[in-house]
Design a protein around this motif. Structure first.
Motif, PDB file in Angstrom:
ATOM      1  N   GLN A  53      74.981  42.338  24.544  1.00  0.00           N
ATOM      2  CA  GLN A  53      73.640  41.914  24.853  1.00  0.00           C
ATOM      3  C   GLN A  53      73.441  41.334  26.252  1.00  0.00           C
ATOM      4  O   GLN A  53      72.312  41.154  26.659  1.00  0.00           O
ATOM      5  N   ALA A  54      74.519  41.001  26.983  1.00  0.00           N
ATOM      6  CA  ALA A  54      74.343  40.376  28.286  1.00  0.00           C
ATOM      7  C   ALA A  54      73.864  41.409  29.296  1.00  0.00           C
ATOM      8  O   ALA A  54      74.334  42.536  29.293  1.00  0.00           O
ATOM      9  N   PRO A  55      72.948  41.056  30.189  1.00  0.00           N
ATOM     10  CA  PRO A  55      72.258  39.767  30.242  1.00  0.00           C
ATOM     11  C   PRO A  55      71.243  39.617  29.110  1.00  0.00           C
ATOM     12  O   PRO A  55      70.881  40.594  28.468  1.00  0.00           O
ATOM     13  N   THR A  56      70.800  38.404  28.916  1.00  0.00           N
ATOM     14  CA  THR A  56      69.932  38.106  27.778  1.00  0.00           C
ATOM     15  C   THR A  56      68.624  38.893  27.844  1.00  0.00           C
ATOM     16  O   THR A  56      67.853  38.745  28.788  1.00  0.00           O
ATOM     17  N   PRO A  57      68.336  39.741  26.845  1.00  0.00           N
ATOM     18  CA  PRO A  57      67.048  40.440  26.819  1.00  0.00           C
ATOM     19  C   PRO A  57      65.935  39.483  26.416  1.00  0.00           C
ATOM     20  O   PRO A  57      66.168  38.512  25.693  1.00  0.00           O
ATOM     21  N   CYS A  58      64.736  39.767  26.873  1.00  0.00           N
ATOM     22  CA  CYS A  58      63.587  38.905  26.593  1.00  0.00           C
ATOM     23  C   CYS A  58      62.516  39.657  25.827  1.00  0.00           C
ATOM     24  O   CYS A  58      62.282  40.843  26.052  1.00  0.00           O
ATOM     25  N   LEU A  59      61.844  38.935  24.933  1.00  0.00           N
ATOM     26  CA  LEU A  59      60.748  39.470  24.136  1.00  0.00           C
ATOM     27  C   LEU A  59      59.432  38.980  24.717  1.00  0.00           C
ATOM     28  O   LEU A  59      59.303  37.820  25.097  1.00  0.00           O
ATOM     29  N   LEU A  60      58.455  39.869  24.761  1.00  0.00           N
ATOM     30  CA  LEU A  60      57.110  39.537  25.234  1.00  0.00           C
ATOM     31  C   LEU A  60      56.122  39.780  24.100  1.00  0.00           C
ATOM     32  O   LEU A  60      56.104  40.854  23.500  1.00  0.00           O
ATOM     33  N   ASN A  61      55.301  38.778  23.818  1.00  0.00           N
ATOM     34  CA  ASN A  61      54.350  38.841  22.711  1.00  0.00           C
ATOM     35  C   ASN A  61      52.939  39.095  23.243  1.00  0.00           C
ATOM     36  O   ASN A  61      52.373  38.261  23.953  1.00  0.00           O
ATOM     37  N   MET A  62      52.366  40.243  22.873  1.00  0.00           N
ATOM     38  CA  MET A  62      51.036  40.632  23.314  1.00  0.00           C
ATOM     39  C   MET A  62      50.059  40.484  22.149  1.00  0.00           C
ATOM     40  O   MET A  62      50.044  41.311  21.232  1.00  0.00           O
ATOM     41  N   VAL A  63      49.278  39.417  22.180  1.00  0.00           N
ATOM     42  CA  VAL A  63      48.346  39.106  21.096  1.00  0.00           C
ATOM     43  C   VAL A  63      46.918  39.347  21.566  1.00  0.00           C
ATOM     44  O   VAL A  63      46.436  38.651  22.467  1.00  0.00           O
ATOM     45  N   ASN A  64      46.253  40.303  20.972  1.00  0.00           N
ATOM     46  CA  ASN A  64      44.860  40.568  21.319  1.00  0.00           C
ATOM     47  C   ASN A  64      44.015  39.335  21.030  1.00  0.00           C
ATOM     48  O   ASN A  64      44.021  38.815  19.910  1.00  0.00           O
ATOM     49  N   GLY A  65      43.314  38.848  22.045  1.00  0.00           N
ATOM     50  CA  GLY A  65      42.510  37.646  21.887  1.00  0.00           C
ATOM     51  C   GLY A  65      43.298  36.360  22.000  1.00  0.00           C
ATOM     52  O   GLY A  65      42.748  35.272  21.783  1.00  0.00           O
ATOM     53  N   GLY A  66      44.603  36.466  22.336  1.00  0.00           N
ATOM     54  CA  GLY A  66      45.443  35.285  22.481  1.00  0.00           C
ATOM     55  C   GLY A  66      45.401  34.719  23.889  1.00  0.00           C
ATOM     56  O   GLY A  66      44.563  35.107  24.717  1.00  0.00           O
ATOM     57  N   VAL A  67      46.340  33.820  24.198  1.00  0.00           N
ATOM     58  CA  VAL A  67      46.318  33.121  25.480  1.00  0.00           C
ATOM     59  C   VAL A  67      47.111  33.840  26.564  1.00  0.00           C
ATOM     60  O   VAL A  67      46.982  33.521  27.746  1.00  0.00           O
ATOM     61  N   THR A  68      47.936  34.819  26.194  1.00  0.00           N
ATOM     62  CA  THR A  68      48.785  35.504  27.165  1.00  0.00           C
ATOM     63  C   THR A  68      48.094  36.746  27.710  1.00  0.00           C
ATOM     64  O   THR A  68      47.569  37.547  26.927  1.00  0.00           O
ATOM     65  N   PRO A  69      48.070  36.937  29.028  1.00  0.00           N
ATOM     66  CA  PRO A  69      47.461  38.151  29.590  1.00  0.00           C
ATOM     67  C   PRO A  69      48.127  39.410  29.042  1.00  0.00           C
ATOM     68  O   PRO A  69      49.351  39.461  28.900  1.00  0.00           O
TER      69      PRO A  69
END
Length: 318
Positions: A219-235
């Motif tokens: 797994q190295a380097p550490t993989p990252c998860l991105l959360n895409m929420v419609n109507g949420g706070v994250t672009p």
């Protein structure tokens, strides 16, 4: 004779995907029909959303009301639909202390990965306000418990999620995730980012912090998860931009939830008002019959299997 063609576990398949030179986009599913539709459209992973599970199975908001049994039951059903497609599931807070985390049963359910967060047990959706956190030691104990459980039961990808950004700030949140990786997590998930600048910086800092657990060579380097929420706070960004930023796994937990809500609402209004519901087919009139939904969910495969096994259950047709 030993079977030399033992299929890879769900976790192993997911790990292999994470090593590929691409960003994986995973749709949020919470019921069998939605999962079947996503599988038919070629998605190679499914994400079981906790919010969607609470809404669909309980008719309740995402306020920590779904129990471990609710979540495991739903995850097991989703994972059973196609064993070649890894299911990654929300595991909320682990539903208790380290002992409860260790017996969450996602591994036995065939789930490929889970994420654990640092909210208090009476948690809430990561895109709502007023979130409360456990202390760092409690969060890390959850991660260590999940790591210990998989060493006894079987592999699963552990994703550490922090909601600390809202109350503790960016640096403290990143520090929590780095410590969680050392404690046994395979992937990092910073929830509730509010700008693209935060998104880019988080991926850069976390990816550059290689995993130090037993699965680090995978797994190295550490993989990252991105959360895409419609109507949420994250672009919201597309897969190409997410890959440029350095994210390996992107989830869209409620990508079809509002479409489903609007469809239910429109049909309910019509039926209530007129006492009749017109054909629900598409513009061509080809789609919309109940048999098509049955076929999507494997009717022909069930009939064929029954015949191949010598059964007579469907000998008069269906």
């Amino acid at each position: 004779m030993a079977n030399t063609n033992t299929p890879l576990s769900a976790a192993a398949r997911f790990r292999a995907m994470l090593r590929e030179d691409r960003t994986i986009v995973s749709p949020g599913v919470y019921d069998g029909l939605g999962a079947r539709v996503c599988l038919q459209n070629g998605f190679d992973t499914l994400y079981m959303t906790g919010a969607g599970t609470a809404i669909s199975t309980l008719g309740m908001p995402d306020l920590g009301l779904a129990t471990a049994d609710d979540m495991v039951r739903n995850a097991a059903m989703l994972a059973s639909l196609d064993r070649n497609v890894p299911v990654i599931a929300d595991a909320d807070t682990g539903y208790g202390g380290p002992v409860m985390v260790a017996r969450t049963r996602y591994i036995l359910a065939g789930v490929a990965g889970l994420h654990l967060e640092d909210q208090v047990i009476a948690k809430r959706c990561g895109h709502l306000g007023g979130k409360e956190l456990v202390d760092e030691a409690t969060f890390l104990a959850r991660i260590r418990a999940a790591d210990a459980a998989r060493k006894k039961v079987g592999d699963i990808v552990i994703i550490a999620r922090t909601d600390a950004l809202q109350s503790l700030g960016f640096d403290a949140a990143i520090d929590r995730l780095k410590k969680a990786v050392v404690a046994g997590a395979d992937m990092a998930f910073l929830e509730g980012m509010t700008s693209k600048e935060q998104m880019e910086r988080a991926a850069k800092e976390l990816v550059s912090s290689p995993a130090e657990n037993a699965y680090a060579e995978d797994q190295a380097p550490t993989p990252c998860l991105l959360n895409m929420v419609n109507g949420g706070v994250t672009p919201l960004i597309d897969a190409k931009e997410a890959q440029r930023m350095g994210y390996k796994f992107v989830i869209w937990p409620i990508f079809a939830l509002m479409s489903a809500f609007n469809a239910y609402d429109a049909a309910a209004k019509e039926l209530k008002k007129t006492g009749f519901l017109k054909d629900q087919g598409d513009e061509s009139g080809v789609r919309g019959g109940v048999r098509e939904v049955f076929e999507l969910c494997g009717m022909s495969e069930c009939v064929r299997f029954d015949e191949e096994m010598g059964g007579k259950t469907y000998s008069n047709g269906v």
